[in-house]
Motif scaffolding. Structure first.
Motif, PDB file in Angstrom:
ATOM      1  N   GLY A   1       0.795  -1.224   0.000  1.00 42.73           N
ATOM      2  CA  GLY A   1       0.000   0.000   0.000  1.00 42.73           C
ATOM      3  C   GLY A   1       0.823   1.267   0.000  1.00 42.73           C
ATOM      4  O   GLY A   1       0.551   2.199  -0.747  1.00 42.73           O
TER       5      GLY A   1
ATOM      6  N   TYR B   1       0.607   3.917  -3.043  1.00 40.75           N
ATOM      7  CA  TYR B   1       0.176   5.316  -2.916  1.00 40.75           C
ATOM      8  C   TYR B   1       1.208   6.269  -3.509  1.00 40.75           C
ATOM      9  O   TYR B   1       0.862   7.267  -4.144  1.00 40.75           O
TER      10      TYR B   1
ATOM     11  N   VAL C   1       4.515  11.685  -0.434  1.00 39.84           N
ATOM     12  CA  VAL C   1       3.648  10.621   0.099  1.00 39.84           C
ATOM     13  C   VAL C   1       4.465   9.710   1.014  1.00 39.84           C
ATOM     14  O   VAL C   1       4.015   9.347   2.109  1.00 39.84           O
TER      15      VAL C   1
ATOM     16  N   LYS D   1       3.901   9.213   5.105  1.00 41.40           N
ATOM     17  CA  LYS D   1       3.694   7.875   5.663  1.00 41.40           C
ATOM     18  C   LYS D   1       4.719   7.618   6.761  1.00 41.40           C
ATOM     19  O   LYS D   1       4.376   7.159   7.847  1.00 41.40           O
TER      20      LYS D   1
END
Length: 164
Positions: free
Chosen positions: A120, A124, A149, A153
């Motif tokens: 994931g 992303y 991104v 995270k």
């Protein structure tokens, strides 16, 4: 307007709609004595079945030559730059293979990003890079979209208070 192509690896597990719009370089999956291509002739359910059957399961990275061939094909096909986003360098040699391949091209022509994650988190970052590329962003801006991104995270994970 510069055309920026996006490359990733099969550990991104992208939805089909996005996987059809970026170049996905598969890892090899070793199930017992068989070596298969991730996402082509082996999927997550096959890995689960092998683990349940207590077969040895491992992966191996794509070679630098495989990445170089993909980069060359994209550049010859009209891309001005490539942004290549991959499985965490701490988990695999995939990122290293991509970096070695990028060295065959002019400075900045192929930019390789360590997602510092997989699945994931990687997906992303690829989606953000793809959206930036589709909007006409430069290679540096596409790379920045992916790294922002990744950084968000990482910040969320590092600020979490998890006790194990």
């Amino acid at each position: 307007m510069a055309r920026v192509a996006i490359v990733t690896d099969s550990t991104a597990y992208l939805p089909e709609k996005l996987a059809d719009r970026v170049e996905v370089v598969p890892l090899r999956v070793h199930l017992g004595t068989r070596t298969l291509t991730d996402g082509v002739d082996v999927g997550p359910s096959d890995v689960v079945a092998a683990l349940k059957a207590k077969l040895p399961v491992s992966t191996s990275r794509p070679s630098p030559a495989e990445f170089a061939a993909v980069y060359r094909s994209l550049l010859d096909g009209g891309a001005d730059h490539v942004v290549s986003i991959h499985l965490a360098a701490a988990l695999s040699g995939t990122w290293e293979s991509a970096v070695l391949a990028a060295q065959d091209f002019g400075f900045g022509l192929v930019r390789v990003v360590d997602s510092r994650g997989t699945a994931g988190g990687l997906g992303y970052a690829v989606a953000a890079a793809h959206a930036a590329a589709e909007s006409g962003a430069s290679a540096a801006e596409v790379q920045k979209a992916a790294t922002e991104v990744i950084d968000r995270k990482s910040t969320r994970l590092n600020s979490s208070h998890i006790t194990i």
